[in-house]
Design a protein around this motif. Structure first.
Motif, PDB file in Angstrom:
ATOM      1  N   ASN A 156       0.822  -1.209   0.000  1.00  0.00           N
ATOM      2  CA  ASN A 156       0.000   0.000   0.000  1.00  0.00           C
ATOM      3  C   ASN A 156       0.861   1.266   0.000  1.00  0.00           C
ATOM      4  O   ASN A 156       0.533   2.250  -0.666  1.00  0.00           O
ATOM      5  CB  ASN A 156      -0.934   0.020   1.214  1.00  0.00           C
ATOM      6  CG  ASN A 156      -2.167  -0.843   1.000  1.00  0.00           C
ATOM      7  OD1 ASN A 156      -2.386  -1.372  -0.079  1.00  0.00           O
ATOM      8  ND2 ASN A 156      -2.964  -1.001   2.033  1.00  0.00           N
ATOM      9  N   PHE A 157       1.959   1.226   0.751  1.00  0.00           N
ATOM     10  CA  PHE A 157       2.818   2.408   0.804  1.00  0.00           C
ATOM     11  C   PHE A 157       3.462   2.661  -0.554  1.00  0.00           C
ATOM     12  O   PHE A 157       3.512   3.798  -1.032  1.00  0.00           O
ATOM     13  CB  PHE A 157       3.903   2.241   1.871  1.00  0.00           C
ATOM     14  CG  PHE A 157       4.715   3.489   2.077  1.00  0.00           C
ATOM     15  CD1 PHE A 157       4.232   4.523   2.853  1.00  0.00           C
ATOM     16  CD2 PHE A 157       5.957   3.636   1.485  1.00  0.00           C
ATOM     17  CE1 PHE A 157       4.970   5.692   3.031  1.00  0.00           C
ATOM     18  CE2 PHE A 157       6.697   4.790   1.658  1.00  0.00           C
ATOM     19  CZ  PHE A 157       6.200   5.820   2.440  1.00  0.00           C
ATOM     20  N   LEU A 158       3.930   1.599  -1.196  1.00  0.00           N
ATOM     21  CA  LEU A 158       4.526   1.744  -2.519  1.00  0.00           C
ATOM     22  C   LEU A 158       3.481   2.222  -3.528  1.00  0.00           C
ATOM     23  O   LEU A 158       3.765   3.061  -4.388  1.00  0.00           O
ATOM     24  CB  LEU A 158       5.122   0.416  -2.977  1.00  0.00           C
ATOM     25  CG  LEU A 158       5.952   0.457  -4.259  1.00  0.00           C
ATOM     26  CD1 LEU A 158       7.178   1.347  -4.080  1.00  0.00           C
ATOM     27  CD2 LEU A 158       6.377  -0.954  -4.667  1.00  0.00           C
ATOM     28  N   SER A 159       2.243   1.722  -3.401  1.00  0.00           N
ATOM     29  CA  SER A 159       1.167   2.144  -4.298  1.00  0.00           C
ATOM     30  C   SER A 159       0.890   3.634  -4.158  1.00  0.00           C
ATOM     31  O   SER A 159       0.669   4.339  -5.143  1.00  0.00           O
ATOM     32  CB  SER A 159      -0.105   1.340  -4.001  1.00  0.00           C
ATOM     33  OG  SER A 159      -1.186   1.782  -4.792  1.00  0.00           O
ATOM     34  N   ARG A 160       0.921   4.133  -2.915  1.00  0.00           N
ATOM     35  CA  ARG A 160       0.723   5.569  -2.685  1.00  0.00           C
ATOM     36  C   ARG A 160       1.829   6.374  -3.355  1.00  0.00           C
ATOM     37  O   ARG A 160       1.573   7.418  -3.969  1.00  0.00           O
ATOM     38  CB  ARG A 160       0.704   5.856  -1.179  1.00  0.00           C
ATOM     39  CG  ARG A 160      -0.564   5.428  -0.466  1.00  0.00           C
ATOM     40  CD  ARG A 160      -0.361   5.424   1.036  1.00  0.00           C
ATOM     41  NE  ARG A 160       0.079   6.705   1.544  1.00  0.00           N
ATOM     42  CZ  ARG A 160       0.641   6.879   2.735  1.00  0.00           C
ATOM     43  NH1 ARG A 160       0.870   5.840   3.514  1.00  0.00           N
ATOM     44  NH2 ARG A 160       0.981   8.079   3.133  1.00  0.00           N
ATOM     45  N   GLY A 161       3.062   5.887  -3.236  1.00  0.00           N
ATOM     46  CA  GLY A 161       4.180   6.589  -3.845  1.00  0.00           C
ATOM     47  C   GLY A 161       4.083   6.609  -5.360  1.00  0.00           C
ATOM     48  O   GLY A 161       4.360   7.632  -6.003  1.00  0.00           O
ATOM     49  N   GLU A 162       3.680   5.483  -5.953  1.00  0.00           N
ATOM     50  CA  GLU A 162       3.526   5.423  -7.408  1.00  0.00           C
ATOM     51  C   GLU A 162       2.412   6.370  -7.868  1.00  0.00           C
ATOM     52  O   GLU A 162       2.506   7.001  -8.924  1.00  0.00           O
ATOM     53  CB  GLU A 162       3.201   3.986  -7.845  1.00  0.00           C
ATOM     54  CG  GLU A 162       4.346   2.998  -7.660  1.00  0.00           C
ATOM     55  CD  GLU A 162       5.478   3.222  -8.644  1.00  0.00           C
ATOM     56  OE1 GLU A 162       5.350   4.099  -9.529  1.00  0.00           O
ATOM     57  OE2 GLU A 162       6.506   2.517  -8.532  1.00  0.00           O
ATOM     58  N   GLN A 163       1.365   6.456  -7.080  1.00  0.00           N
ATOM     59  CA  GLN A 163       0.278   7.362  -7.421  1.00  0.00           C
ATOM     60  C   GLN A 163       0.749   8.817  -7.389  1.00  0.00           C
ATOM     61  O   GLN A 163       0.448   9.605  -8.298  1.00  0.00           O
ATOM     62  CB  GLN A 163      -0.886   7.179  -6.446  1.00  0.00           C
ATOM     63  CG  GLN A 163      -2.113   8.025  -6.786  1.00  0.00           C
ATOM     64  CD  GLN A 163      -3.218   7.830  -5.772  1.00  0.00           C
ATOM     65  OE1 GLN A 163      -3.090   8.242  -4.621  1.00  0.00           O
ATOM     66  NE2 GLN A 163      -4.291   7.195  -6.186  1.00  0.00           N
ATOM     67  N   LEU A 164       1.521   9.145  -6.365  1.00  0.00           N
ATOM     68  CA  LEU A 164       2.054  10.504  -6.272  1.00  0.00           C
ATOM     69  C   LEU A 164       3.005  10.804  -7.425  1.00  0.00           C
ATOM     70  O   LEU A 164       3.039  11.927  -7.946  1.00  0.00           O
ATOM     71  CB  LEU A 164       2.775  10.688  -4.926  1.00  0.00           C
ATOM     72  CG  LEU A 164       1.871  10.723  -3.689  1.00  0.00           C
ATOM     73  CD1 LEU A 164       2.714  10.698  -2.415  1.00  0.00           C
ATOM     74  CD2 LEU A 164       0.966  11.947  -3.701  1.00  0.00           C
ATOM     75  N   ARG A 165       3.791   9.798  -7.847  1.00  0.00           N
ATOM     76  CA  ARG A 165       4.699  10.005  -8.977  1.00  0.00           C
ATOM     77  C   ARG A 165       3.912  10.299 -10.257  1.00  0.00           C
ATOM     78  O   ARG A 165       4.284  11.176 -11.032  1.00  0.00           O
ATOM     79  CB  ARG A 165       5.584   8.770  -9.195  1.00  0.00           C
ATOM     80  CG  ARG A 165       6.401   8.866 -10.468  1.00  0.00           C
ATOM     81  CD  ARG A 165       7.619   7.981 -10.477  1.00  0.00           C
ATOM     82  NE  ARG A 165       7.321   6.570 -10.366  1.00  0.00           N
ATOM     83  CZ  ARG A 165       8.271   5.618 -10.331  1.00  0.00           C
ATOM     84  NH1 ARG A 165       9.548   5.959 -10.387  1.00  0.00           N
ATOM     85  NH2 ARG A 165       7.944   4.356 -10.229  1.00  0.00           N
ATOM     86  N   THR A 166       2.811   9.581 -10.461  1.00  0.00           N
ATOM     87  CA  THR A 166       1.994   9.817 -11.654  1.00  0.00           C
ATOM     88  C   THR A 166       1.373  11.208 -11.622  1.00  0.00           C
ATOM     89  O   THR A 166       1.349  11.924 -12.635  1.00  0.00           O
ATOM     90  CB  THR A 166       0.890   8.750 -11.761  1.00  0.00           C
ATOM     91  OG1 THR A 166       1.491   7.456 -11.838  1.00  0.00           O
ATOM     92  CG2 THR A 166       0.023   8.972 -12.993  1.00  0.00           C
ATOM     93  N   LEU A 167       0.865  11.600 -10.451  1.00  0.00           N
ATOM     94  CA  LEU A 167       0.278  12.932 -10.317  1.00  0.00           C
ATOM     95  C   LEU A 167       1.337  14.011 -10.531  1.00  0.00           C
ATOM     96  O   LEU A 167       1.075  15.050 -11.153  1.00  0.00           O
ATOM     97  CB  LEU A 167      -0.352  13.087  -8.933  1.00  0.00           C
ATOM     98  CG  LEU A 167      -1.599  12.237  -8.648  1.00  0.00           C
ATOM     99  CD1 LEU A 167      -1.986  12.336  -7.169  1.00  0.00           C
ATOM    100  CD2 LEU A 167      -2.766  12.682  -9.526  1.00  0.00           C
ATOM    101  N   LEU A 168       2.540  13.771 -10.026  1.00  0.00           N
ATOM    102  CA  LEU A 168       3.644  14.725 -10.183  1.00  0.00           C
ATOM    103  C   LEU A 168       4.013  14.895 -11.660  1.00  0.00           C
ATOM    104  O   LEU A 168       4.115  16.019 -12.173  1.00  0.00           O
ATOM    105  CB  LEU A 168       4.858  14.224  -9.395  1.00  0.00           C
ATOM    106  CG  LEU A 168       6.201  14.938  -9.626  1.00  0.00           C
ATOM    107  CD1 LEU A 168       6.114  16.392  -9.185  1.00  0.00           C
ATOM    108  CD2 LEU A 168       7.310  14.208  -8.869  1.00  0.00           C
ATOM    109  N   ASN A 169       4.201  13.781 -12.357  1.00  0.00           N
ATOM    110  CA  ASN A 169       4.570  13.852 -13.772  1.00  0.00           C
ATOM    111  C   ASN A 169       3.475  14.493 -14.617  1.00  0.00           C
ATOM    112  O   ASN A 169       3.745  15.237 -15.566  1.00  0.00           O
ATOM    113  CB  ASN A 169       4.881  12.446 -14.301  1.00  0.00           C
ATOM    114  CG  ASN A 169       6.206  11.913 -13.778  1.00  0.00           C
ATOM    115  OD1 ASN A 169       7.118  12.687 -13.496  1.00  0.00           O
ATOM    116  ND2 ASN A 169       6.308  10.603 -13.624  1.00  0.00           N
ATOM    117  N   ALA A 170       2.210  14.183 -14.262  1.00  0.00           N
ATOM    118  CA  ALA A 170       1.088  14.780 -14.993  1.00  0.00           C
ATOM    119  C   ALA A 170       1.059  16.286 -14.790  1.00  0.00           C
ATOM    120  O   ALA A 170       0.806  17.059 -15.727  1.00  0.00           O
ATOM    121  CB  ALA A 170      -0.225  14.153 -14.536  1.00  0.00           C
TER     122      ALA A 170
END
Length: 237
Positions: A156-170
């Motif tokens: 779950n923690f890694l999933s949150r980080g990946e989500q933040l990375r996608t939002l950041l790049n977008a």
């Protein structure tokens, strides 16, 4: 399973370090109106240094040992207690063996099987499958809880980080994720992603929910049969 445990441990640390590095390097390029996302990323980076990445074996051994921290908690009814339930910690309440005798910690053959599983499993995936089958057979809610916590924690923690990375790049590229055709992920707001574990998408939920994926379920069923055969053989000995 020491070498495999160390490999898994280092792999998880490497995954976190890589994601942390990218978020930190790109964070400064966020648009001026992305303060909420900036704060969410900062908090995730700080938390990433403390997220549990240890092995399932260590977690199981530690938490099962903690059940017997109190000298009276021998995990079976004994002469030093007036009531068998006093020989068990409250965490075990609700287990069918509560107040009687704990299979993994106090019954000879199940205890030997439990110790063998911990010693002989080649990696965390095999250990998870074997322990899940063992816990189901012996109705050990504590073991089931430990396995579930371990599965959810890092994933779950890694999933949150990946989500933040996608939002950041977008944000950096000026992409509105809601307008991207065929995007299967449902993104929460940065604040939601930070304050609570992200809801896994269909592709990531498999293997981390209440039901294991088909492949894992089949493996657990096979392991259950082998454990039952072993216990029956030991019982006849």
């Amino acid at each position: 399973m020491k070498s495999h445990t160390n490999t898994n441990h280092e792999q998880r640390r490497s995954e976190l370090a890589e994601l942390r590095r990218e978020l930190r390097d790109k964070q400064g390029y966020l648009s001026d109106d992305s303060e909420e996302l900036w704060k969410a990323i900062s908090q995730w980076i700080l938390e990433s240094y403390n997220v549990p990445v240890g092995s399932l074996q260590t977690k199981v051994q530690t938490e099962m040992a903690e059940l017997q921290d109190d000298p009276l908690h021998k995990m079976y009814d004994h002469a030093d207690v007036d009531d068998g339930e006093e020989a068990f910690p409250k965490r075990c309440k609700g287990c069918p063996h509560y107040g009687v005798q704990c299979p993994p910690l106090a019954r000879y053959h199940p205890k030997k099987t439990f110790e063998r599983i911990l010693d002989e499993s080649e990696d965390d995936d095999e250990l998870q499958a074997e322990l899940s089958a063992y816990a189901a057979k012996h109705h050990c809610s504590v073991l089931q809880e430990i396995i579930s916590e371990w599965e959810r924690g890092y994933a779950n923690f890694l999933s949150r980080g990946e989500q933040l990375r996608t939002l950041l790049n977008a944000d950096i590229k000026g992409i509105d994720l809601e307008t991207v055709n065929g995007l299967e992920l449902e993104f929460e707001s940065p604040g939601d992603a930070l304050s609570s574990p992200a809801t896994p998408s269909p592709s990531t939920a498999a293997g981390h929910g209440d039901e294991p994926p088909a492949e894992a379920a089949e493996r657990i069923e096979t392991v259950t049969e082998s454990i039952m055969t072993e216990d029956e053989t030991e019982g006849e000995a």
